[in-house]
Design a protein around this motif. Structure first.
Motif: not given
Length: 229
Positions: A133, A153-157, A159, A225, A228
């Motif tokens: 983040y 927010t955890p979705n998407p977390g 990566s 999020t 991503h």
């Protein structure tokens, strides 16, 4: 005494001496027969004791040091634990603020809810990585900070994202245009921001993104999020 008489006495004496000699020889032979010992001439080449004739075991030859058989790349890879995203990211330079440009894209509005994609693009000449983040701060046209409550927010977390020059990654933002209790209802719920100061993951310096999406109600609450594709 006559000569004949003298010869007779000498002959008898000689016979007596011979008898004594023969008797002595016979006595020695008898003793040897009783003891079982035979006097012989010593051997010219004496043999070593029987123990000395036993074969000795050959001395052990020195063995070469044991060497480990090198494992194949496949077996090494199978045994090695998988790398964590942080370990993978350490092999490539992290995307620093100076390597990125930002923008708000694909704004959506409906039933008082607002969405947009906060996009960061690699504007440098080398590959870098983003992970996790970032930070957010709304500011007005004069650069004054406005109320901002950035939530994750955890979705998407998180990566690991690898950005070649010119490639981009985005964080999805959500906020509301519906006034909360304690906010004005007869006009804008909050001052409208002119820019959004964005801090990329693991950085401290911000970059400015033009904000043209109206006021953020809920005292500046923005859900975001992780970055991503």
């Amino acid at each position: 005494m006559t000569a004949h008489r003298l010869r007779t006495i000498g002959l008898r004496t000689l016979q007596a001496s011979g008898a004594l000699l023969i008797a002595g020889l016979m006595t020695g032979c008898g003793q040897a027969a009783q003891t079982g010992k035979v006097i012989t001439e010593p051997a010219s080449n004496p043999q070593p004791p029987a123990a000395a004739l036993e074969l000795q075991p050959p001395a052990e030859l020195p063995q070469p040091p044991a060497t480990e058989t090198p494992s194949s790349p496949e077996s090494t890879a199978a045994q090695a634990p998988p790398e964590t995203p942080k370990q993978q990211a350490s092999k490539v330079t992290r995307c620093h603020t100076s390597m990125l440009t930002g923008s708000l894209q694909n704004p959506e509005a409906g039933a008082g809810q607002r969405y947009a994609e906060l996009t960061l693009t690699n504007s440098s000449g080398e590959t870098c990585t983003l992970y996790g983040y970032g930070g957010l701060q709304l500011v007005d046209a004069s650069g004054r900070a406005l109320p901002t409550d950035a939530k994750r927010t955890p979705n998407p977390g998180p990566s690991l994202i690898r950005l070649a020059p010119g490639e981009s990654a985005s964080a999805t933002l959500h906020w509301t245009a519906v006034p909360h209790e304690g906010e004005p209802t007869d006009g804008p719920c909050a001052p409208t921001a002119a820019r959004l100061e964005v801090i990329p993951p693991d950085e401290t310096d911000p970059l400015s993104v033009t904000w043209n999406s109206g006021p953020v109600c809920g005292f500046g609450s923005i859900d975001g999020t992780a970055y991503h594709r």
